[in-house]
Every structure is written in structure tokens, then in C-alpha cells.
Design a protein around this motif. Structure first.
Motif, mmCIF file in Angstrom:
data_model
loop_
_atom_site.group_PDB
_atom_site.id
_atom_site.type_symbol
_atom_site.label_atom_id
_atom_site.label_comp_id
_atom_site.label_asym_id
_atom_site.label_seq_id
_atom_site.Cartn_x
_atom_site.Cartn_y
_atom_site.Cartn_z
ATOM 1 N N LEU A 192 -8.189 48.007 24.315
ATOM 2 C CA LEU A 192 -8.617 46.808 23.518
ATOM 3 C C LEU A 192 -7.353 46.148 22.456
ATOM 4 O O LEU A 192 -6.997 46.714 21.491
ATOM 5 C CB LEU A 192 -9.852 47.269 22.318
ATOM 6 N N PRO B 227 -15.361 42.217 23.298
ATOM 7 C CA PRO B 227 -13.900 41.447 23.301
ATOM 8 C C PRO B 227 -14.362 39.738 23.595
ATOM 9 O O PRO B 227 -15.430 39.374 23.880
ATOM 10 C CB PRO B 227 -13.492 41.711 24.603
ATOM 11 N N ASP B 228 -13.076 39.095 23.064
ATOM 12 C CA ASP B 228 -13.265 37.690 23.138
ATOM 13 C C ASP B 228 -12.941 37.205 24.478
ATOM 14 O O ASP B 228 -13.229 36.265 24.818
ATOM 15 C CB ASP B 228 -12.300 37.167 22.156
ATOM 16 N N PRO C 165 -7.182 35.762 14.995
ATOM 17 C CA PRO C 165 -7.046 37.083 15.995
ATOM 18 C C PRO C 165 -7.786 36.680 17.186
ATOM 19 O O PRO C 165 -8.657 35.929 17.005
ATOM 20 C CB PRO C 165 -7.326 38.129 14.961
ATOM 21 N N THR D 214 -5.582 43.568 19.982
ATOM 22 C CA THR D 214 -6.056 42.761 19.113
ATOM 23 C C THR D 214 -4.738 42.108 18.963
ATOM 24 O O THR D 214 -3.485 42.516 18.392
ATOM 25 C CB THR D 214 -6.241 43.330 17.654
ATOM 26 N N LEU E 210 -9.750 42.426 26.020
ATOM 27 C CA LEU E 210 -9.915 43.806 26.732
ATOM 28 C C LEU E 210 -9.204 43.719 28.089
ATOM 29 O O LEU E 210 -9.417 43.095 28.741
ATOM 30 C CB LEU E 210 -11.422 44.064 27.144
ATOM 31 N N TRP F 171 -17.709 46.798 22.676
ATOM 32 C CA TRP F 171 -16.443 46.379 22.060
ATOM 33 C C TRP F 171 -16.404 44.901 21.895
ATOM 34 O O TRP F 171 -15.708 44.530 20.905
ATOM 35 C CB TRP F 171 -15.329 46.832 23.036
ATOM 36 N N LYS G 128 -9.464 39.365 20.357
ATOM 37 C CA LYS G 128 -9.636 40.615 21.031
ATOM 38 C C LYS G 128 -9.656 40.486 22.547
ATOM 39 O O LYS G 128 -10.628 39.982 23.045
ATOM 40 C CB LYS G 128 -10.844 41.147 20.240
ATOM 41 N N THR H 276 -2.446 46.592 18.291
ATOM 42 C CA THR H 276 -2.449 45.255 17.745
ATOM 43 C C THR H 276 -0.873 44.775 18.181
ATOM 44 O O THR H 276 -0.043 45.498 18.085
ATOM 45 C CB THR H 276 -2.521 45.291 16.174
ATOM 46 N N GLU I 249 -6.770 51.266 21.293
ATOM 47 C CA GLU I 249 -6.614 50.173 20.650
ATOM 48 C C GLU I 249 -5.119 49.764 20.109
ATOM 49 O O GLU I 249 -4.387 50.819 20.129
ATOM 50 C CB GLU I 249 -7.326 50.096 19.505
#
Length: 323
Positions: free
Chosen positions: A296, A84-85, A54, A298, A58, A82, A56, A44, A42
Motif C-alpha cells: 500500500l 485504496p484509491d 495524497p 501512499t 495498492l 485497505w 493511496k 510513502t 506500507e
């Protein structure tokens, strides 16, 4: 008079035996354990325009799938948990002419998530046995294996809704955010034609995203000059065989070793994320100090419009055991 233990020859023999034993143990660990010790890392990255919510993302790369790799397939299927978006795939999905169904089935529910992709050399051509010393002495040499069914993989991805970004610029919405993306074909094969997508990225977008398989500086410079906030790539395998406290020995491209994996800055306003990848070539099935990974990310708003540097790059989660 006590008997003396062996002289210099015996000491040399013992040292050599110990060195061989250490080497064998290291190869066994790299090929049997770490190569299959999948993690989700992960990080950011503050790259979105100020005020953006935010996102997300992947990042998948270098799956190098073969049909019999059940453990890898089970791990990939579990990544959907997880939530993800958005999914970004930066190529080298295949290592076998019959691997397309395995890739599609393993990605499973992730193909229902908005996604984009570009291809790498091992989507077009199968791996081939090479002299490993070439990675050090001839990093630009190319030896192609048999052609792979990349058209079938492209059709499977696009039928599920993922967007092919090869020499294409597209703008779309994900979770209320406006994304302006562009991608090139694999620079490792010198298939990149940046002029086909050249021009300033849309400054009104919440995220301007560049995609390439191999993070060649000549391509990264063009994305940076056009104002892209984030460029995502794979290809390096994070070095694949790394040295403790030193890192990657090579990147298999012109990118410097310090950027072999994870977030970094490229120029004044562009950030780069390089995936260490998920697989290996079947002819070099080893990883050392460089676990196979998905990332992942962010993505958050940058307080100064994109000048921040990613954080949390070392935070990883072990593979979920196959059920």
C-alpha cells in the motif's frame, strides 16, 4: 581410565547430521510457513507534483494463482478493506490454465476500484520445471510452458474497468488527480516495444506513471528519459530466497540486487517501486527472508517536484486470517 567420546570421524558425522537437519528445517519453514505468511507492506513515496493531495495505491504483482490456493484467495479478497484509491497490477497473475476465475473472484471488490495492469511471462505461459541453478548461471535463459488464457484474464479485468496499459499511453482522473500513464509488455520475454509509447510524459499531470513487469534497466532508462515520476514493476519476487543481512541473491533480471524490492531512485528525477510479489512458481514453492506481499503506497507531493525517496518501506502488517 575414562572412555573417550568419538574421534574426528564421529564429530564429522554429528556435524553433517546437524547440517542436514538445519537444511530440512529451513526448507520446511520456507515452503510451509513463510510462503503463506502474507503481509501488507506500507510505504510513502513523494512523487506527486507539488500541491497534489495524497493518493493511496495498492500494488499487486506475481500472484501466480492456482485454483486450489484457498488461503491466498481469502487473503486477496480481504485486501479491499485497505480502501485504496487506485490499484496497479504488474503481472504474473496465473500459474494454471484454469486459474482465471480464481484470480477474478479473489480480487473481488478491488476490481471496482480504478486500476491499471500489464502482463508478465506467467500470464502468457505456464511455469515449467527448470534447473534452479540456471537462475545463477543462465539468468537470461527462457523455457516456456503451455500457453495460458491471458485473453480471458484481460477481458475480465477490462470489463470491470481496469485499463490495459500494454504498449499504451493513457490519461485519466483518480480522486481529482490527473494521471498520465504508459506501459510496456514483459521485457523478460523481450516483448517490450518502448518506441510504441515513447515521448515526454505530460508535465501537467499530478502523476506520471510507467508500468513494466520485469524492471529491466533498458526499459527503466527510457521511462526516466521521458520524465516519468514513478515506475512500478514486479517479477523479482524480492529475491524469493534471501540471506539475512545480505538480501536477495538474484533478481532474475538485469536489475541490481539492492533494488530487488521496495522503493528506490532511478536517475535524477524518477522513482522505482518493485513489488516482492505474492506467489511463487509451483516448482519452487519456497520463500525465505522475503515474505509474500502486497504494497500500500501512499503517494504524496514531492517538495522539489519528484526528487524525494520513499520511506516506511519496512512497515508491514501480517496477513488477516481467512474467515
Amino acid at each position: 581410565m575414562s572412555a573417550r567420546s568419538g574421534g574426528p570421524a564421529a564429530i564429522l558425522k554429528t556435524t553433517a547430521a546437524a547440517s542436514v537437519g538445519t537444511l530440512v528445517a529451513g526448507i520446511g519453514y520456507a515452503s510451509l510457513i513463510e510462503r503463506n505468511a502474507f503481509v501488507v507492506r506500507e510505504a510513502t513515496m513523494p512523487v506527486l507534483t507539488p500541491g497534489s493531495s495524497p493518493l493511496k495505491v495498492l500494488h499487486l504483482s506475481d500472484i501466480h494463482m492456482r485454483p486450489q490456493q484457498r488461503r491466498k484467495q481469502a487473503w486477496l479478497r480481504d485486501l479491499a478493506r485497505w480502501e485504496p484509491d487506485f490499484v496497479v497490477n504488474t503481472g504474473d497473475n496465473l500459474s494454471h490454465p484454469k486459474a482465471v476465475p480464481s484470480v477474478v473472484q479473489a480480487l473481488g471488490d478491488l476490481l471496482s476500484v480504478p486500476g491499471v495492469f500489464v502482463f508478465g511471462s506467467n500470464d502468457y505461459f505456464a511455469p515449467k520445471l527448470k534447473n534452479p541453478a540456471n537462475y545463477l548461471t543462465k539468468p537470461n535463459s527462457r523455457i516456456h510452458g503451455e500457453p495460458l488464457p491471458w485473453q480471458d484474464l484481460r477481458a475480465a479485468f477490462t470489463e470491470r474497468g481496469w485499463l490495459d496499459m500494454t504498449h499504451t499511453r493513457r490519461e485519466f482522473e483518480v480522486n481529482g488527480l490527473h494521471i498520465a500513464a504508459a506501459g510496456v509488455d514483459d521485457p523478460h520475454l523481450k516483448r517490450d516495444r518502448y518506441d510504441a509509447i515513447a515521448g515526454p510524459a505530460n508535465p501537467a499531470a499530478n502523476l506520471t506513471l510507467g508500468l513494466t513487469h520485469s524492471p529491466e534497466p533498458r526499459v527503466l532508462d527510457r521511462f526516466a528519459a521521458d520524465g516519468y515520476q514513478l515506475v512500478m514493476a514486479g517479477h523479482t519476487h524480492g529475491g524469493q530466497l534471501c540471506v539475512p543481512f545480505y538480501g536477495a541473491i538474484v533478481t532474475n533480471c538485469e536489475l541490481d540486487r539492492s533494488r530487488a524490492k521496495g522503493p528506490s531512485r532511478w536517475g535524477a528525477r524518477t522513482q522505482l517501486h518493485v513489488s516482492a510479489g505474492i506467489g511463487t512458481s509451483p516448482y519452487a514453492p519456497l520463500r525465505f527472508c522475503c515474505r509474500p506481499e502486497a504494497t500500500l503506497l501512499t503517494l504524496v507531493a514531492a517538495p522539489t517536484g519528484g526528487s524525494g525517496v520513499g520511506s516506511g518501506a519496512g512497515l508491514s502488517h501480517p496477513a488477516v486470517s481467512a474467515r
